[in-house]
Design an enzyme around this catalytic site. Structure first.
Site, PDB file in Angstrom:
ATOM      1  N   ARG A   1       0.870  -1.157   0.000  1.00 51.26           N
ATOM      2  CA  ARG A   1       0.000   0.000   0.000  1.00 51.26           C
ATOM      3  C   ARG A   1       0.915   1.216   0.000  1.00 51.26           C
ATOM      4  NH1 ARG A   1      -2.728   3.795   2.817  1.00 51.26           N
ATOM      5  NH2 ARG A   1      -1.222   3.624   4.492  1.00 51.26           N
TER       6      ARG A   1
ATOM      7  N   GLY B   1      18.136  21.803   4.451  1.00 49.54           N
ATOM      8  CA  GLY B   1      19.381  22.424   4.889  1.00 49.54           C
ATOM      9  C   GLY B   1      19.585  23.855   4.437  1.00 49.54           C
TER      10      GLY B   1
ATOM     11  N   SER C   1      19.541  27.731   4.770  1.00 46.04           N
ATOM     12  CA  SER C   1      19.493  28.636   5.919  1.00 46.04           C
ATOM     13  C   SER C   1      18.926  29.998   5.526  1.00 46.04           C
ATOM     14  CB  SER C   1      20.882  28.791   6.535  1.00 46.04           C
ATOM     15  OG  SER C   1      21.825  29.046   5.525  1.00 46.04           O
TER      16      SER C   1
ATOM     17  N   HIS D   1      18.510  30.613  -4.064  1.00 44.12           N
ATOM     18  CA  HIS D   1      19.930  30.484  -4.394  1.00 44.12           C
ATOM     19  C   HIS D   1      20.316  29.025  -4.562  1.00 44.12           C
ATOM     20  CE1 HIS D   1      19.930  29.738  -0.053  1.00 44.12           C
ATOM     21  NE2 HIS D   1      21.103  29.147  -0.191  1.00 44.12           N
TER      22      HIS D   1
ATOM     23  N   GLN E   1      24.153  26.483  -4.841  1.00 50.45           N
ATOM     24  CA  GLN E   1      25.554  26.504  -4.437  1.00 50.45           C
ATOM     25  C   GLN E   1      26.377  25.667  -5.386  1.00 50.45           C
ATOM     26  OE1 GLN E   1      26.282  26.149  -0.095  1.00 50.45           O
ATOM     27  NE2 GLN E   1      24.100  25.717   0.041  1.00 50.45           N
TER      28      GLN E   1
ATOM     29  N   CYS F   1      25.869   3.212 -23.346  1.00 51.82           N
ATOM     30  CA  CYS F   1      25.727   4.012 -22.133  1.00 51.82           C
ATOM     31  C   CYS F   1      24.534   3.485 -21.339  1.00 51.82           C
ATOM     32  CB  CYS F   1      25.530   5.479 -22.513  1.00 51.82           C
ATOM     33  SG  CYS F   1      24.851   6.487 -21.186  1.00 51.82           S
TER      34      CYS F   1
ATOM     35  N   HIS G   1      22.784  11.774 -25.666  1.00 51.50           N
ATOM     36  CA  HIS G   1      23.909  11.444 -24.803  1.00 51.50           C
ATOM     37  C   HIS G   1      24.885  12.607 -24.647  1.00 51.50           C
ATOM     38  CE1 HIS G   1      26.837   9.020 -22.727  1.00 51.50           C
ATOM     39  NE2 HIS G   1      27.740   9.664 -23.439  1.00 51.50           N
TER      40      HIS G   1
ATOM     41  N   HIS H   1      26.673   9.967 -18.431  1.00 50.52           N
ATOM     42  CA  HIS H   1      25.560  10.741 -18.978  1.00 50.52           C
ATOM     43  C   HIS H   1      25.064  11.668 -17.852  1.00 50.52           C
ATOM     44  CE1 HIS H   1      21.978  10.279 -21.938  1.00 50.52           C
ATOM     45  NE2 HIS H   1      21.615  11.236 -21.101  1.00 50.52           N
TER      46      HIS H   1
ATOM     47  N   PHE I   1      18.532   2.465  10.387  1.00 48.68           N
ATOM     48  CA  PHE I   1      18.645   1.402   9.401  1.00 48.68           C
ATOM     49  C   PHE I   1      19.376   1.903   8.161  1.00 48.68           C
ATOM     50  CE2 PHE I   1      16.933  -1.109   5.807  1.00 48.68           C
ATOM     51  CZ  PHE I   1      17.428  -2.351   6.193  1.00 48.68           C
TER      52      PHE I   1
HETATM   53 ZN    ZN Z   1      24.053   8.241 -22.496  1.00 48.31          ZN
END
Ligand code: ZN
Ligand code: ZN
Ligand code: ZN
Length: 343
Positions: A20, A161, A163, A168, A170, A198, A242, A302, A317
């Site tokens: 479920r 995370g 602040s 913006h 990073q 690939c 690609h 890729h 876990f």
């Molecule tokens: Zn590729």
């Protein structure tokens, strides 16, 4: 019964509850990320240019000077950098341990002069400008031979995370290739050595064929809920053609990327009530000055974007095993996101 699924690229197993699956409503507890508000001091706002480290680069209106108002996208050094740009790597051993100096670049890309606009609010021409600044910074930092990897990422919302609420992203350039990336590179190379294809291209073709894990397809990009998703509503965006490097994207490609990126973020926002998320660009490492390094990388790796809504918390876990338990099968997440009104 739950299911164990193996990520074909890195070989990571995840546990997916198929019985479920949790629906979006099951994850909506609070109000979601609060929209940015005016009325308090923000160093990223237009007019406060002297409150950030000096600008490294900016898209500016004609006749405006650096570190003054009149910009659309602005890049500055992080005020509290995780790594510093000056110095040499100083690789050394301490007994059996290896270490080196904390050299790198840590930049902040301020995506708009407007405090209250989120990425999902940007018009496409502005979003394309933001992406072109990502590209320009990546190309520039690659010239520095000390940097092996340029990681572009965005933390949205406190649970991810972030602040500061002003939009913006990073960028961190590191002197080593991050472990997560290495795992992908090795997996992709192994697959290529074996099949001469690939692995990402194969995944794209198969997913478009199957359709069940597709969130959106455009002429040049595809967004999927990956087969072995670690998190509920995890979405990857990949170019259909690609290419190992995001920074080789043409102007047209950046426009197409902006379009699908905004659409996916809007879908997630609508489905999960504006959740916090982390977004990372996975690209090939810097090969400039490393001749002969990884001969097949142009063919076997890729680039792609991974988006992880932060709606469940990792526990003991996950930390103890590297396994993830995902309570929403990606097929259900994809169906839900796909069927939302066209964004
Ligand atoms: Zn590729
Ligand atoms: Zn601001
Ligand atoms: Zn990846």
């Amino acid at each position: 019964m739950s299911e164990l699924r193996k990520d074909p690229i890195v070989g990571r197993w995840v546990i997916i509850s198929t019985e479920r699956g949790k629906r979006p409503a099951d994850f909506i507890h609070g109000e979601g990320v609060k929209p940015p508000r005016l009325g308090h001091f923000c160093p990223f706002c237009e007019g406060n240019e002297d409150k950030t480290p000096p600008e490294i680069s900016a898209l500016r209106n004609p006749d405006t000077r650096p570190n003054s108002p009149g910009w659309q996208v602005r890049v500055v050094a992080n005020k509290f950098p995780a790594l510093r740009i000056e110095g040499n790597l100083g690789r050394r051993g301490v007994g059996m341990f290896d270490m080196m100096n904390g050299i790198g670049a840590h930049e902040v890309i301020i995506e708009s002069p407007d405090h209250v606009k989120a990425l999902t609010d940007f018009d496409l021409s502005h979003l394309k400008k933001v992406l072109s600044v990502y590209k320009e910074r990546s190309l520039d930092l690659k010239k520095d031979e000390r940097f092996k990897y340029i990681l572009l990422f965005k933390n949205y919302g406190q649970d991810a995370g972030a602040s500061l609420e002003h939009s913006h992203s990073q960028l961190i350039a590191t002197s080593v290739t991050p472990k997560r990336i290495k795992e992908e590179l090795h997996g992709a190379k192994w697959y290529f050595d074996y099949k001469q294809r690939c692995i990402f291209c194969d995944i794209i073709n198969q997913e478009i064929d199957y359709g069940v894990r597709i969130v959106e397809v455009s002429s040049d990009f595809v967004a999927i809920a990956p087969f072995a998703s670690r998190f509920p509503f995890e979405v990857w965006i990949l170019p259909r053609q690609h290419s190992p490097d995001f920074d080789r994207c043409s102007d047209e490609g950046l426009m197409g990327l902006g379009k699908i990126l905004r659409s996916i973020l809007r879908r997630l926002s609508q489905a999960l009530n504006n959740p916090s998320y982390n977004l990372v660009f996975h690209v090939a490492p810097n090969r400039i000055s490393r001749g002969g390094y990884w001969q097949t990388i142009d063919k076997d790796y890729h680039w792609h974007i991974e988006i992880m809504p932060r709606i469940v918390k990792a526990g003991g876990f996950e930390w103890g095993t590297g396994f993830y338990i995902n309570p929403t099968p990606p097929e259900e997440a994809a169906t839900y996101l796909r069927e939302l009104e066209e964004r």
